[in-house]
Write an enzyme that holds these catalytic residues in place. Sequence first.
Site, PDB file in Angstrom:
ATOM      1  N   SER A 151     -15.717  16.420  -9.094  1.00 16.85           N
ATOM      2  CA  SER A 151     -14.676  17.261  -9.664  1.00 16.85           C
ATOM      3  C   SER A 151     -14.985  18.741  -9.434  1.00 16.85           C
ATOM      4  CB  SER A 151     -14.520  16.920 -11.154  1.00 16.85           C
ATOM      5  OG  SER A 151     -13.413  17.555 -11.717  1.00 16.85           O
TER       6      SER A 151
ATOM      7  N   HIS B 260     -10.965  15.100  -6.933  1.00 17.71           N
ATOM      8  CA  HIS B 260      -9.732  14.564  -7.508  1.00 17.71           C
ATOM      9  C   HIS B 260      -8.889  15.730  -8.009  1.00 17.71           C
ATOM     10  CE1 HIS B 260     -11.662  14.072 -11.818  1.00 17.71           C
ATOM     11  NE2 HIS B 260     -11.685  15.315 -11.387  1.00 17.71           N
TER      12      HIS B 260
END
Length: 203
Positions: free
Chosen positions: A107, A132
């Site tokens: 992330s 993501h």
Amino acid sequence: MQNAPESVLNALVPMVVEQTAKGERSYDIYSRLLKERVIFLVGQVEEHMANLIVAQLLFLESESPDKDIYLYINSPGGSVTAGMAIYDTMQFIKPNVSTVCIGQAASMGAFLLAGGAEGKRHCLPNSRVMIHQPLGGFQGQASDIAIHAQEILGIKNKLNQMLADHTGQPMEIIERDTDRDNFMSAAEAAEYGLVDSVLSKRG
């Protein structure tokens, strides 16, 4: 006052003793490595941690603006705003910031890994990288929820564009690949452009 888990954690940090002209001096291991221009970004990316990383970056710039800084990342990600504070400081200061993934960079951790100086972004062989789209949740009036939804979409587009710039991937590929959790090995992250190389040995 420290809470119990934090005080236990601090008690487990190794100390390094050095001989100086003025006698013995002891450092915790992270402070000693900071003298070598090494910063550790470990754990959840949140405001307190981000402030410490930013302060260390600014301090090392003031010490030697022409020497590289080495940022070791082992993080599951976290707050976008906290991560952007670190990212913007990395781009703002004069020294190149070399990033190294140890363990995982997921992330926001992956975003900071990719944000290192060009040619100086690395993974260790068994590390993992995950990208993501940003996560968000909000409760309240419908109009406020709509405002926050627009904000998250704006952040998503901005992060995707920045990832495209750092990786060299087309925007549509980034949008597709960040739609869900996308895990990569070190070699796959290098092929994707998130890092420049996989390091198995120093030097």
